[in-house]
Design a protein around this motif. Structure first.
Motif, PDB file in Angstrom:
ATOM      1  N   PRO A   1       0.832  -1.210   0.000  1.00  0.00           N
ATOM      2  CA  PRO A   1       0.000   0.000   0.000  1.00  0.00           C
ATOM      3  C   PRO A   1       0.863   1.255   0.000  1.00  0.00           C
ATOM      4  O   PRO A   1       1.834   1.354   0.757  1.00  0.00           O
ATOM      5  CB  PRO A   1      -0.799  -0.120   1.299  1.00  0.00           C
ATOM      6  N   LEU A   2       0.532   2.185  -0.866  1.00  0.00           N
ATOM      7  CA  LEU A   2       1.248   3.459  -0.885  1.00  0.00           C
ATOM      8  C   LEU A   2       0.696   4.355   0.208  1.00  0.00           C
ATOM      9  O   LEU A   2      -0.518   4.417   0.438  1.00  0.00           O
ATOM     10  CB  LEU A   2       1.111   4.115  -2.261  1.00  0.00           C
ATOM     11  N   ARG A   3       1.582   5.075   0.874  1.00  0.00           N
ATOM     12  CA  ARG A   3       1.203   5.811   2.071  1.00  0.00           C
ATOM     13  C   ARG A   3       0.539   7.148   1.753  1.00  0.00           C
ATOM     14  O   ARG A   3       1.043   7.924   0.947  1.00  0.00           O
ATOM     15  CB  ARG A   3       2.451   6.031   2.934  1.00  0.00           C
TER      16      ARG A   3
ATOM     17  N   PHE B   1       4.315  10.511  -4.088  1.00  0.00           N
ATOM     18  CA  PHE B   1       5.649  10.696  -3.517  1.00  0.00           C
ATOM     19  C   PHE B   1       6.217   9.341  -3.109  1.00  0.00           C
ATOM     20  O   PHE B   1       7.382   9.017  -3.396  1.00  0.00           O
ATOM     21  CB  PHE B   1       5.573  11.640  -2.308  1.00  0.00           C
ATOM     22  N   ASP B   2       5.400   8.534  -2.450  1.00  0.00           N
ATOM     23  CA  ASP B   2       5.822   7.201  -2.026  1.00  0.00           C
ATOM     24  C   ASP B   2       6.145   6.314  -3.230  1.00  0.00           C
ATOM     25  O   ASP B   2       7.143   5.580  -3.236  1.00  0.00           O
ATOM     26  CB  ASP B   2       4.714   6.558  -1.185  1.00  0.00           C
ATOM     27  N   ALA B   3       5.317   6.403  -4.264  1.00  0.00           N
ATOM     28  CA  ALA B   3       5.548   5.598  -5.472  1.00  0.00           C
ATOM     29  C   ALA B   3       6.862   5.975  -6.141  1.00  0.00           C
ATOM     30  O   ALA B   3       7.625   5.106  -6.601  1.00  0.00           O
ATOM     31  CB  ALA B   3       4.389   5.789  -6.450  1.00  0.00           C
ATOM     32  N   THR B   4       7.148   7.264  -6.186  1.00  0.00           N
ATOM     33  CA  THR B   4       8.403   7.735  -6.782  1.00  0.00           C
ATOM     34  C   THR B   4       9.602   7.270  -5.968  1.00  0.00           C
ATOM     35  O   THR B   4      10.590   6.753  -6.508  1.00  0.00           O
ATOM     36  CB  THR B   4       8.404   9.270  -6.874  1.00  0.00           C
ATOM     37  N   LEU B   5       9.512   7.443  -4.657  1.00  0.00           N
ATOM     38  CA  LEU B   5      10.596   7.038  -3.771  1.00  0.00           C
ATOM     39  C   LEU B   5      10.843   5.528  -3.862  1.00  0.00           C
ATOM     40  O   LEU B   5      11.998   5.076  -3.919  1.00  0.00           O
ATOM     41  CB  LEU B   5      10.242   7.427  -2.330  1.00  0.00           C
ATOM     42  N   THR B   6       9.785   4.769  -3.915  1.00  0.00           N
ATOM     43  CA  THR B   6       9.894   3.313  -3.993  1.00  0.00           C
ATOM     44  C   THR B   6      10.632   2.879  -5.255  1.00  0.00           C
ATOM     45  O   THR B   6      11.526   2.017  -5.218  1.00  0.00           O
ATOM     46  CB  THR B   6       8.500   2.667  -3.958  1.00  0.00           C
ATOM     47  N   GLN B   7      10.309   3.476  -6.376  1.00  0.00           N
ATOM     48  CA  GLN B   7      10.963   3.118  -7.632  1.00  0.00           C
ATOM     49  C   GLN B   7      12.432   3.538  -7.636  1.00  0.00           C
ATOM     50  O   GLN B   7      13.298   2.823  -8.160  1.00  0.00           O
ATOM     51  CB  GLN B   7      10.222   3.756  -8.812  1.00  0.00           C
TER      52      GLN B   7
ATOM     53  N   MET C   1      13.895   7.709   4.221  1.00  0.00           N
ATOM     54  CA  MET C   1      14.573   7.030   3.122  1.00  0.00           C
ATOM     55  C   MET C   1      15.118   8.002   2.085  1.00  0.00           C
ATOM     56  O   MET C   1      16.175   7.764   1.500  1.00  0.00           O
ATOM     57  CB  MET C   1      13.625   6.036   2.449  1.00  0.00           C
ATOM     58  N   LEU C   2      14.426   9.104   1.843  1.00  0.00           N
ATOM     59  CA  LEU C   2      14.902  10.049   0.836  1.00  0.00           C
ATOM     60  C   LEU C   2      16.250  10.634   1.250  1.00  0.00           C
ATOM     61  O   LEU C   2      17.178  10.721   0.432  1.00  0.00           O
ATOM     62  CB  LEU C   2      13.883  11.162   0.600  1.00  0.00           C
ATOM     63  N   ALA C   3      16.371  11.031   2.503  1.00  0.00           N
ATOM     64  CA  ALA C   3      17.644  11.565   2.990  1.00  0.00           C
ATOM     65  C   ALA C   3      18.738  10.499   2.942  1.00  0.00           C
ATOM     66  O   ALA C   3      19.888  10.776   2.569  1.00  0.00           O
ATOM     67  CB  ALA C   3      17.487  12.095   4.419  1.00  0.00           C
ATOM     68  N   LEU C   4      18.381   9.272   3.290  1.00  0.00           N
ATOM     69  CA  LEU C   4      19.352   8.181   3.284  1.00  0.00           C
ATOM     70  C   LEU C   4      19.845   7.884   1.880  1.00  0.00           C
ATOM     71  O   LEU C   4      21.050   7.760   1.638  1.00  0.00           O
ATOM     72  CB  LEU C   4      18.715   6.932   3.902  1.00  0.00           C
ATOM     73  N   LYS C   5      18.922   7.782   0.934  1.00  0.00           N
ATOM     74  CA  LYS C   5      19.294   7.400  -0.430  1.00  0.00           C
ATOM     75  C   LYS C   5      20.032   8.527  -1.149  1.00  0.00           C
ATOM     76  O   LYS C   5      21.017   8.293  -1.851  1.00  0.00           O
ATOM     77  CB  LYS C   5      18.040   7.009  -1.211  1.00  0.00           C
ATOM     78  N   PHE C   6      19.576   9.749  -1.000  1.00  0.00           N
ATOM     79  CA  PHE C   6      20.272  10.873  -1.628  1.00  0.00           C
ATOM     80  C   PHE C   6      21.705  10.995  -1.082  1.00  0.00           C
ATOM     81  O   PHE C   6      22.656  11.199  -1.847  1.00  0.00           O
ATOM     82  CB  PHE C   6      19.526  12.184  -1.389  1.00  0.00           C
ATOM     83  N   SER C   7      21.860  10.878   0.224  1.00  0.00           N
ATOM     84  CA  SER C   7      23.209  10.999   0.796  1.00  0.00           C
ATOM     85  C   SER C   7      24.070   9.815   0.380  1.00  0.00           C
ATOM     86  O   SER C   7      25.262   9.980   0.087  1.00  0.00           O
ATOM     87  CB  SER C   7      23.144  11.107   2.321  1.00  0.00           C
TER      88      SER C   7
ATOM     89  N   PRO D   1      11.657  -4.719  10.189  1.00  0.00           N
ATOM     90  CA  PRO D   1      11.057  -5.321   8.986  1.00  0.00           C
ATOM     91  C   PRO D   1       9.681  -4.792   8.606  1.00  0.00           C
ATOM     92  O   PRO D   1       9.271  -4.921   7.454  1.00  0.00           O
ATOM     93  CB  PRO D   1      10.986  -6.814   9.355  1.00  0.00           C
ATOM     94  N   ASP D   2       8.967  -4.171   9.558  1.00  0.00           N
ATOM     95  CA  ASP D   2       7.618  -3.674   9.247  1.00  0.00           C
ATOM     96  C   ASP D   2       7.647  -2.351   8.488  1.00  0.00           C
ATOM     97  O   ASP D   2       6.609  -1.910   7.969  1.00  0.00           O
ATOM     98  CB  ASP D   2       6.821  -3.477  10.545  1.00  0.00           C
ATOM     99  N   ILE D   3       8.817  -1.707   8.376  1.00  0.00           N
ATOM    100  CA  ILE D   3       8.904  -0.420   7.685  1.00  0.00           C
ATOM    101  C   ILE D   3       9.061  -0.665   6.190  1.00  0.00           C
ATOM    102  O   ILE D   3       9.909  -1.463   5.784  1.00  0.00           O
ATOM    103  CB  ILE D   3      10.093   0.406   8.214  1.00  0.00           C
ATOM    104  N   PRO D   4       8.268  -0.002   5.355  1.00  0.00           N
ATOM    105  CA  PRO D   4       8.398  -0.188   3.906  1.00  0.00           C
ATOM    106  C   PRO D   4       9.824   0.058   3.420  1.00  0.00           C
ATOM    107  O   PRO D   4      10.491   0.993   3.873  1.00  0.00           O
ATOM    108  CB  PRO D   4       7.424   0.850   3.327  1.00  0.00           C
ATOM    109  N   LEU D   5      10.311  -0.828   2.555  1.00  0.00           N
ATOM    110  CA  LEU D   5      11.627  -0.750   1.912  1.00  0.00           C
ATOM    111  C   LEU D   5      12.785  -1.101   2.850  1.00  0.00           C
ATOM    112  O   LEU D   5      13.949  -0.910   2.496  1.00  0.00           O
ATOM    113  CB  LEU D   5      11.868   0.639   1.301  1.00  0.00           C
TER     114      LEU D   5
END
Length: 469
Positions: free
Chosen positions: A6-8, A31-37, A142-148, A174-178
Motif C-alpha cells: 500500500p502506498l502511504r 511521492f511514495d511511489a516515486t521514492l519506492t521506484q 529514506m529520501l535523505a538516506l538514499k540521496f546521501s 522489517p515492518d517499515i516499507p523498503l
C-alpha cells in the motif's frame, strides 16, 4: 494505482513520524511511489514509472515542497544535467526554494530543500551534511538516506557511505516499507571498504526477502569481482539474471559486471556479445549517465586488452557528445573523454578539456571543479597521452595521483580501469624507471587479487620482456 505494498497517504506518513506538508493524499501516495521506484532502481509500469508519477505528483499538489525536492533531486542525482547549462532545471530549483519559503514546512522538509539546492550548486559535501542532519532526528527518512548514499558514492567517501547507513540501520525494522533495501545499501558500503564477508551476508539476507533486489545482487557481483572469483561471479549472474534484469535502471550495470568477468577470463567475444545485446541498447534507449560510463569503460578495457571494438565508439559518441561541457562529475568527464578519443572526435575532446580547465579556474563552491586542477585534468590528460601513443606521459601523470582517483567517485571496480591503464603504460614505456614501476604495480596487484586471470596475463607479459627476473 496498483502496487505490491500500500502506498502511504497523509495519515500513513504522519503515523510513520515523517509528516508531509500537503493536504493531498494522492500527492503523498505519488511521492511514495516515486521514492519506492528510486530505491528499487526500476520504473514500475504498474505505478506509472518515475516520470509518470512525478508528473501526476506535480498536478496533485503544485506547491508540495518535498514533491519538488524529490523531482529536482532525482534529476541532479542522475548527473546528466546541471543548473549551469540547463535553464529549465535552474528554474525548477529556484521555484522549489521559493515555494518552500512561502509556506510553513517542517524543519525536516526545509533541510531537504536546502540539501537539493546545495547539491545543485555542486557542493556535495555540504548537501550530505544537511541530509545527515535529517537522519539524526529521522533515521527512517529514506529520501535523505538514499540521496546521501548516492552523493557519498559520487564523492568517493567510502567510509561515510558505509557509516551513514550503519548509524540508522537498527531503526529499520522489517515492518517499515523498503527496509530490506537498507540491507543492500549497507552491504554495498561494507563491500567498498573491504568487509566482504559481512557485505555478502547482508546482501544475501536482502535477497532472501526480495530476490528482485537488483542493488543487492549488484553488491554480490562486486564482491566476486574484487576477490577475482570469476567462475563464482559468472554462475551467480547467470543464476540471478531473471530476478534483476527487470530493474531497468540497473540491469545494464549488472550486465557490465557480467562482462567484466568475461574480460578477466579473456573471453572477449562473449564480452562483446553482452555489450551488443544489453549495454549498448540500454545506452541508446535511456541515455542515462550510468549507462554512458558502463559503455565507455567496457570498450576502453577491451581496447587495452588489444581487442578491436570496430565502430562501436561512434554509437557511444552520439550519446556522449552533448555532455562534453557538463562537468557535473569528474568521473563522468573522464568517461565521456574516452568516447571522444575512441571515436577520433578531436573537436569534442578539445571542447571537454578546455571547458573543464575553465571550470577549474573559477570553481566557486563546486567540489568537482575544485578537484579538477589536481586530479581531474591530469587524469584526462593521461587518457590523451595514451591515445597519442605516449606511455611515458601516462605514467608521469597517473602515478602521482593514483591514490587520489578515489576522490572522483565511482566504485573500486569502476576505477580499476585507471589502474589497468597505468600498468599497461608502464609496461610499454621506454623508461627503465617506468618499467620498474610496472613490476611493482603487478606485484602489488597480484597480492591483492591473487586469483585474477587478467593479472596473470599481465605478469606473463612482463616476464616476456624480462621485467620479473
Amino acid at each position: 494505482m496498483a502496487a505490491t505494498a500500500p502506498l502511504r497517504d497523509c495519515q500513513a506518513w504522519k503515523d510513520a513520524g515523517l509528516p508531509l506538508s500537503t493536504p493531498s493524499n494522492e500527492a503523498c501516495r505519488l511521492f511514495d511511489a516515486t521514492l519506492t521506484q528510486y530505491v528499487k532502481w526500476t520504473n514500475d509500469q504498474s505505478l506509472g514509472g518515475i516520470e509518470g508519477c512525478l508528473s501526476k505528483l506535480k498536478a496533485a499538489d503544485p506547491t508540495f515542497a518535498l514533491g519538488h525536492a524529490i523531482a529536482n533531486g532525482l534529476i541532479l542525482i542522475g548527473t546528466g544535467r546541471s543548473v549551469r547549462l540547463d535553464k529549465e532545471l535552474d528554474l525548477a530549483v529556484k521555484t522549489m526554494v521559493e515555494i518552500s519559503k512561502a509556506q510553513p514546512l517542517t524543519q525536516r522538509e526545509r533541510l531537504h530543500v536546502s540539501a537539493v539546492e546545495t547539491f545543485a550548486k555542486g557542493n556535495l559535501p555540504k548537501a550530505c551534511e544537511l541530509w545527515e542532519q535529517i537522519l539524526q532526528d529521522y533515521p527512517t527518512d529514506m529520501l535523505a538516506l538514499k540521496f546521501s548514499h548516492d552523493a557519498y558514492f559520487y564523492l568517493g567517501y567510502q567510509e561515510q557511505m558505509r557509516d551513514s547507513v550503519a548509524r540508522i540501520y537498527p531503526f529499520w525494522t522489517p515492518d517499515i516499507p523498503l527496509s530490506s533495501y537498507v540491507k543492500g545499501m549497507y552491504s554495498f558500503g561494507l563491500m567498498e571498504t573491504n568487509f566482504y564477508d559481512r557485505a555478502e551476508k547482508l546482501a544475501k539476507e536482502a535477497l532472501s526477502v526480495n530476490p528482485t533486489d537488483a542493488w543487492s545482487a549488484h553488491t554480490i557481483a562486486h564482491i566476486h569481482e574484487m576477490k577475482a572469483e570469476v567462475r563464482d561471479g559468472l554462475e551467480f549472474m547467470q543464476r540471478s539474471e531473471t530476478h534483476w534484469k527487470g530493474s531497468d535502471m540497473l540491469a545494464c550495470h549488472n550486465y557490465w559486471h557480467w562482462a567484466l568477468y568475461l574480460i578477466e577470463e579473456g573471453e572477449y567475444e562473449a564480452a562483446l556479445t553482452i555489450y551488443d545485446d544489453h549495454i549498448l541498447p540500454s545506452l541508446q534507449l535511456s541515455g542515462a549517465m550510468l549507462d554512458v560510463v558502463d559503455s565507455c569503460s567496457m570498450l576502453y578495457r577491451l581496447q587495452m586488452e588489444g581487442v578491436s571494438v570496430g565502430e562501436r565508439w561512434q554509437d557511444v559518441l552520439s550519446v556522449t557528445r552533448k555532455h562534453s561541457r557538463d562537468h557535473v562529475l569528474l568521473f563522468n568527464d573522464v568517461h565521456v573523454l574516452m568516447a571522444s578519443l575512441g571515436a577520433g572526435d578531436s573537436q569534442t575532446t578539445q571542447e571537454l578539456l578546455s571547458t573543464l580547465r575553465d571550470a577549474s579556474e573559477s570553481p566557486g563552491e563546486n567540489c568537482q571543479h575544485l578537484l579538477a586542477r589536481d586530479v581531474g585534468l591530469p587524469l584526462c590528460q593521461a587518457l590523451v597521452e595514451a591515445h597519442s601513443g605516449n606511455p611515458d606521459g601516462v605514467v608521469e601523470l597517473l602515478l602521482p595521483i593514483r591514490y587520489r582517483t578515489v576522490q572522483i567517485g565511482g566504485s573500486n571496480a569502476q576505477r580499476d580501469v585507471f589502474n589497468q591503464l597505468l600498468i599497461h603504460a608502464a609496461l610499454t614505456s621506454s623508461s627503465s624507471t617506468h618499467r620498474n614501476v610496472a613490476r611493482s604495480l603487478l606485484m602489488e596487484r597480484d597480492a591483492s587479487k591473487p586469483n585474477s586471470p587478467l593479472t596473470a596475463r599481465l605478469i606473463r607479459r612482463a616476464a616476456a620482456v624480462h621485467l620479473l627476473q
